[in-house]
Write a protein that holds these residues in place. Structure first.
Motif, PDB file in Angstrom:
ATOM      1  N   SER A 105       0.829  -1.201   0.000  1.00  0.00           N
ATOM      2  CA  SER A 105       0.000   0.000   0.000  1.00  0.00           C
ATOM      3  C   SER A 105       0.865   1.254   0.000  1.00  0.00           C
ATOM      4  CB  SER A 105      -0.917   0.013   1.230  1.00  0.00           C
ATOM      5  OG  SER A 105      -1.886   1.037   1.139  1.00  0.00           O
ATOM      6  N   PHE A 112      -2.954  -2.581  -2.836  1.00  0.00           N
ATOM      7  CA  PHE A 112      -2.909  -3.523  -3.948  1.00  0.00           C
ATOM      8  C   PHE A 112      -2.816  -4.954  -3.446  1.00  0.00           C
ATOM      9  CE2 PHE A 112      -1.317   0.424  -5.601  1.00  0.00           C
ATOM     10  CZ  PHE A 112      -1.577   0.446  -6.969  1.00  0.00           C
ATOM     11  N   TYR A 114      -1.402  -8.703  -4.983  1.00  0.00           N
ATOM     12  CA  TYR A 114      -0.635  -9.348  -6.054  1.00  0.00           C
ATOM     13  C   TYR A 114      -0.519 -10.846  -5.780  1.00  0.00           C
ATOM     14  CZ  TYR A 114       1.052  -4.664  -7.343  1.00  0.00           C
ATOM     15  OH  TYR A 114       1.141  -3.348  -7.718  1.00  0.00           O
ATOM     16  N   GLN A 127      -1.168  -8.484 -10.763  1.00  0.00           N
ATOM     17  CA  GLN A 127      -2.022  -7.647  -9.940  1.00  0.00           C
ATOM     18  C   GLN A 127      -3.443  -8.186  -9.957  1.00  0.00           C
ATOM     19  OE1 GLN A 127      -1.788  -3.304 -10.421  1.00  0.00           O
ATOM     20  NE2 GLN A 127      -4.006  -3.210 -10.130  1.00  0.00           N
ATOM     21  N   TRP A 129      -5.953  -6.728  -7.746  1.00  0.00           N
ATOM     22  CA  TRP A 129      -6.880  -5.617  -7.493  1.00  0.00           C
ATOM     23  C   TRP A 129      -6.103  -4.407  -6.969  1.00  0.00           C
ATOM     24  CZ3 TRP A 129      -6.387  -4.391  -2.392  1.00  0.00           C
ATOM     25  CH2 TRP A 129      -6.063  -5.430  -1.503  1.00  0.00           C
ATOM     26  N   ASN A 130      -6.772  -3.262  -7.006  1.00  0.00           N
ATOM     27  CA  ASN A 130      -6.249  -2.013  -6.454  1.00  0.00           C
ATOM     28  C   ASN A 130      -7.411  -1.242  -5.852  1.00  0.00           C
ATOM     29  OD1 ASN A 130      -5.055   1.126  -7.857  1.00  0.00           O
ATOM     30  ND2 ASN A 130      -4.804   0.343  -5.800  1.00  0.00           N
ATOM     31  N   THR A 132      -8.342   2.032  -4.312  1.00  0.00           N
ATOM     32  CA  THR A 132      -7.856   3.406  -4.136  1.00  0.00           C
ATOM     33  C   THR A 132      -8.587   4.143  -3.016  1.00  0.00           C
ATOM     34  OG1 THR A 132      -9.368   4.174  -5.858  1.00  0.00           O
ATOM     35  CG2 THR A 132      -7.127   3.594  -6.538  1.00  0.00           C
TER      36      THR A 132
END
Length: 247
Positions: A105, A112, A114, A127, A129-130, A132
């Motif tokens: 992060s 994120f 991974y 990856q 997901w992210n 925000t």
């Protein structure tokens, strides 16, 4: 420039030292200080390295000031890298692994997930997901199975629980929780010390945010982690060290 904790792994003392002009990850003999291997490159972030085992290989994971590195902990060979530049080189949050997912992060990037994958001798990262909406700044998260509990830097500080597989929040608090918070597990609960001197006992559950107890333990700011000892807790604030009884 160096703010990480050293790590002991399989007889090696591993440190990541340097500054914004560069540095190196170094493995030392803890008894003599002799260097066993070194990997020069970026300077360190403020996070600490961890070791996770994937495919029988011990991956040393560390955040530099510009990237996330995966290193063979025994040989020092670089296995993979994730570019992770930050405007102020503020890579602070120590990575964690939850349910086989690497979580990293940054306050200006978000959080994120991974997956580390192997094809023959080569390693790559994928990856998943992210998120925000839930970036972390200085506070490192706590893992419980495939769940991650953390303290987000948005909305003036909010606690959250996310699913490591999807990055979807199970719950979040409304915010205004403080500049920073130190989290740790204690039995079925989380113990959370905010920079405002409040110690929260929170049920460790994905169902909902459930605050069991809240104590005001300091009038000045508290940046150090609380230390749980038999029957009490040690709190270091800006003015001194205090032992509180929890009887």
């Amino acid at each position: 420039g160096t703010a990480m904790l050293p790590i002991l792994d399989n007889g090696l003392l591993i440190v990541h030292v340097g500054d914004d002009d560069g540095g190196a990850v170094r493995a030392l003999d803890p008894g003599t200080g002799d260097e066993k291997w070194a990997l020069p490159g970026h300077g360190p972030g403020y996070a600490s390295p961890i070791v996770t085992v994937v495919g029988g290989v011990r991956h040393l994971v560390t955040m530099t000031d510009k990237a996330v590195l995966g290193i063979d902990a025994q040989s020092g060979r670089q296995l993979w890298t994730i570019p992770f530049p930050d405007e102020w080189n503020e890579n602070i949050v120590t990575p964690v692994v939850a349910g086989g997912v690497l979580i990293v992060s940054g306050t200006r990037k978000g959080t994120f997930g991974y997956r580390l994958e192997q094809s023959g001798p080569q390693w790559t990262t994928r990856q998943l997901w992210n998120n925000t909406d839930l970036p972390m700044y200085m506070s490192s998260p706590v893992v419980d199975g495939n769940l991650v509990y953390g303290f987000g830097s948005k909305r003036k500080g909010q606690l959250f629980c996310i699913d490591a597989e999807t990055g979807v929040a199970k719950w979040t608090t409304e915010g205004r929780g403080g500049t920073n918070a130190a989290l740790q597990s204690a039995g079925p609960n989380l113990v959370v010390l905010t920079t405002d001197g409040e110690l929260l006992v929170v049920r460790r559950t994905p169902e909902k945010y459930e605050e069991v107890k809240r104590y005001k333990l300091a009038e000045s700011q508290t940046w150090a982690h609380p230390v749980l000892v038999p029957g009490g807790v040690l709190i270091r604030d800006a003015t001194g060290l205090t032992l509180w009884s929890l009887k």
